[in-house]
Each structure stands twice: as C-alpha cells, then as structure tokens.
Scaffold this active site. Sequence first.
Site, PDB file in Angstrom:
ATOM      1  N   ARG A  30       8.763   2.227  22.412  1.00 59.64           N
ATOM      2  CA  ARG A  30       7.846   2.091  23.550  1.00 59.64           C
ATOM      3  C   ARG A  30       8.581   1.502  24.748  1.00 59.64           C
ATOM      4  NH1 ARG A  30       3.707  -1.487  25.444  1.00 59.64           N
ATOM      5  NH2 ARG A  30       4.451  -3.117  24.059  1.00 59.64           N
ATOM      6  N   ARG A  89       3.801   9.816  22.747  1.00 59.22           N
ATOM      7  CA  ARG A  89       2.609   9.140  22.247  1.00 59.22           C
ATOM      8  C   ARG A  89       1.515   9.068  23.306  1.00 59.22           C
ATOM      9  NH1 ARG A  89       4.579   3.103  20.986  1.00 59.22           N
ATOM     10  NH2 ARG A  89       6.215   4.229  19.872  1.00 59.22           N
ATOM     11  N   SER A  98      -1.475  -2.163  20.708  1.00 52.12           N
ATOM     12  CA  SER A  98      -1.308  -1.108  19.706  1.00 52.12           C
ATOM     13  C   SER A  98      -0.271  -1.525  18.671  1.00 52.12           C
ATOM     14  CB  SER A  98      -0.870   0.196  20.369  1.00 52.12           C
ATOM     15  OG  SER A  98      -1.821   0.639  21.302  1.00 52.12           O
ATOM     16  N   SER A 100       2.400  -0.574  15.349  1.00 48.59           N
ATOM     17  CA  SER A 100       3.276   0.518  14.935  1.00 48.59           C
ATOM     18  C   SER A 100       2.524   1.524  14.081  1.00 48.59           C
ATOM     19  CB  SER A 100       4.476  -0.035  14.157  1.00 48.59           C
ATOM     20  OG  SER A 100       5.272  -0.869  14.966  1.00 48.59           O
ATOM     21  N   GLN A 121      13.537   1.217  12.500  1.00 48.80           N
ATOM     22  CA  GLN A 121      13.419   0.331  13.652  1.00 48.80           C
ATOM     23  C   GLN A 121      14.618   0.514  14.573  1.00 48.80           C
ATOM     24  OE1 GLN A 121      10.742  -1.558  14.182  1.00 48.80           O
ATOM     25  NE2 GLN A 121      10.248  -2.858  12.425  1.00 48.80           N
ATOM     26  N   ARG A 179      17.455 -30.282  -6.068  1.00 46.43           N
ATOM     27  CA  ARG A 179      17.858 -29.357  -5.018  1.00 46.43           C
ATOM     28  C   ARG A 179      19.048 -28.512  -5.489  1.00 46.43           C
ATOM     29  NH1 ARG A 179      16.843 -29.948   0.495  1.00 46.43           N
ATOM     30  NH2 ARG A 179      18.149 -28.684   1.859  1.00 46.43           N
TER      31      ARG A 179
END
Length: 434
Positions: A30, A89, A98, A100, A121, A179
């Site tokens: 976009r 689009r 909006s 994805s 992506q 830990r």
Amino acid sequence: MSSRKPAAGEQQSNGETADKRHKAALILARGGSKGIPLKNIKSLAGIPLLGWVLRAAVDSELFDSVWVSTDHDDIEKVALSWGVQIHRRSAEVSKDTSSSMDTIQEFIRLNPEVDIVCHIQATSPCLHPFHLKEALEFITEQGYDSVFAVVRQHHFRWQEVKKDLGELTHPLNLDPSNRPRRQDWDGELCENGSFYISHRELIKEQGHMQGRKVAYYEMRPEYSVDIDVDIDWPVAEQRVLRYGYFGCVPPEVVKLMFCNISGCLTEGSIFLSVSGEEMVSINTRDTAGIRMLQKEGVEVGRLKTTLNELFFKALLDPFEKTLSKKVSARLGCKVLCVGEQRLDDLETLVKERKLSWKDVAFMGNDEIDVKCLNVAGLSAVPSDAPVVAKNAAKYMCAAPGGKGAMWEFTEHILLQKCKAKSQLEQDRIDRASS
C-alpha cells in the site's frame, strides 16, 4: 539456477505428477505507509525494498503467478519493472483501517483460479527462494493446509503492568530462581512475518491464513529482518548486503568496467576559466574507489587475475581531447569516445578481450545507457538518474553523480567478489564432503 517448474499435470523428473493447483505469490504494498512514506519502493542496498522479495518469488519458479497488490501508481510502476502482475486494490481495502486479510480476500475473490496463496511481506528483504520452496512443500507434499514463517528468539518476557494501579510484574516464560543459560534453553518460536501460505478455502471460510492442519517454517535469525520505522533501515541494509538474495546466478566477478564521466564520475557540469579553459570536478572518494578496483585481485573460476583494465567513456561533444587527456592522466584510465549506439561501440572491446557482458560492470546515468545497463553483469546508476535508467540498472546508488556514486558502486562490486569467493569455497567443501 533453479530448474523450470513443471506445468500442471506434467511429469516431474522423478516420475511423479506435478501439483496442478494454481499457486500465487502475493505481496501487499500500500502507498500510505505511516512509519516510512512509500517505504515499499525506497531503495535498500541499491534495490527498491519491494524488489528483494519479488526477485526471490520469481526466481523460485514455484508460482503460477506473482502479484503485487497496491493502490499507488509509483509502486505499480516498480512492480511491473520486475515482470509481475498487478492487483489494483479497491478503495474499500486501501484505508488506514483496512487489514491485510481484507485485501487478500478481495484478491482471491477477483482471481478464482488461485488455489493456494503465498502472502509475502515486502518488509522481509532477506527472503530466499529456498525458504519458499521448503515451506511450500508442507502443503504440496505433506498435506498441510497452512504454513507460516517463524524465528527462534531467546528473550525472557515479563508481564506488563499499569503502575498507577500498584500492580506487580511477574515472569511469563522463566523461573528467576532457576534462570537458564542461553545454550541450555531452546528459546521460543515467534512469527517473523516473512510469509504466510494457505488454501483459498481456509481464507474464505475462516478469514485467516493459520488454521486447520497448520505448520510453521523456521528461518534462521540472520534471514529474519523486518522494517517498520526509519531506525530499522541502516540495520536492514547491512543485513541484506550480507544475507540477502542477489539472484539465481552466482555473483558476478568483474573483469572490465565502463563508466560515464559526465553525470556519473562528475555531476555533469563543465566549468570555464577566464582564459576559456574547460574544467570538471571529480570527487576524491570516487578516484579512491577506482584505485581500489585497479589494485584488487578478482577470482575467475580458479584463475587469479587483476582488474587492470578500467575504461571510462564519454560522449564526443562534452569533452575536448585536451580535457579527456587530463581526466585519463588523473585517473590512470583510458578515456573512450562513443556515440549514441553505445552497446555496439563497446561490444568490440568486450569481444577483443574474449569476455561476455556478464563479466562487465557498467555505470550510466541516462536513457541512452539503458541497453548497456540491461546486459551488463553488474550495472548501476547515481541517485539522480532518470527513472528509465533506474529501472534498467541492477543497483541504485544512494549518492548522486560526482558525489561518491562511483565509490559506492565500487564497494558493491567488491562485495560481489567476496560473495563469489565464499561460494567457490563452499562448493569446494561440498565436493570434498560428498
């Protein structure tokens, strides 16, 4: 180079029938990015950000179609230059609100032939074809309905609290009294956002891409890069130069180089003294880059040679012979005068040295250079070159002509040499171990 993907129903080399389902790669881009304006086509390591994943998708030869979904004219132009299809689009799915998934659902509604969608992506520039191949096999060969990319992280997480309410935090994934050391802990798998692959039926029925029989594909941390804000950009640029995918052919090792003087090595201006003498300005960083190339040894197969022929070309009209001689003496290179048919003029020199254009680096800055930019193994333009030249080049410099663009291209050439050397060494190790 990857082998050609068999057509639907065609026999593969192992005798099995190829998957007949239409597989589409879809990159959403976009134009209204809030973090970095038009980040999808901003240059990253000399290539528009979008170009890194498009190259991986196209070269994988896994997909029946590769698409970019956008609402912006400039993004569409860049996408088309990579030879992919455009999903323009609608306004309904181009809003700031909006998602994805809104766009992906519109895409599959408008393209009913698509059976499997691989949503990649654009902000994952270290994606390689082998990532896509191995992930897609979960669906095509192992019967999964969806698969997505993850990365292993070793982060100890704590509960967020609202301090004004007097709440106390507590650990979410560790015992502070016990830990673990990093090497004793497997870490956690987190989505890295590189890609999501799913059946169209799952998307239509459930409105997401991670359902039914779902699998994850683990990517190594060095390939897991995400860009969202400006501060990510220099980090991503360094990462992609080291781990990015530069194409399906081995990195080119340059033996011969051509570069425009006017507009590349200089800013395109000619200065006149009071006495009428012509002068040009050359950046010392660029001359240093030229000397680096002249001194640097380049590996060609198993032979070692030096880059001892570096040519610069200039149009006949801007430079008089006297000025050309001065430039040649300053740079230690030959200056060639060429006409408008530059490819034809330079072809003779290439053939005389028993080279092909894949052995040549070319730096141009105008429409007249497009043919040479297209055929050269490595090609570049300064940042102020026109769009037609940028689209033809394999690398776009961040610097303008006469301001360090030549130095920048030099670094890129030497990086490709290092990559080629590493690849030769890896091939030697692979042969020794087989």
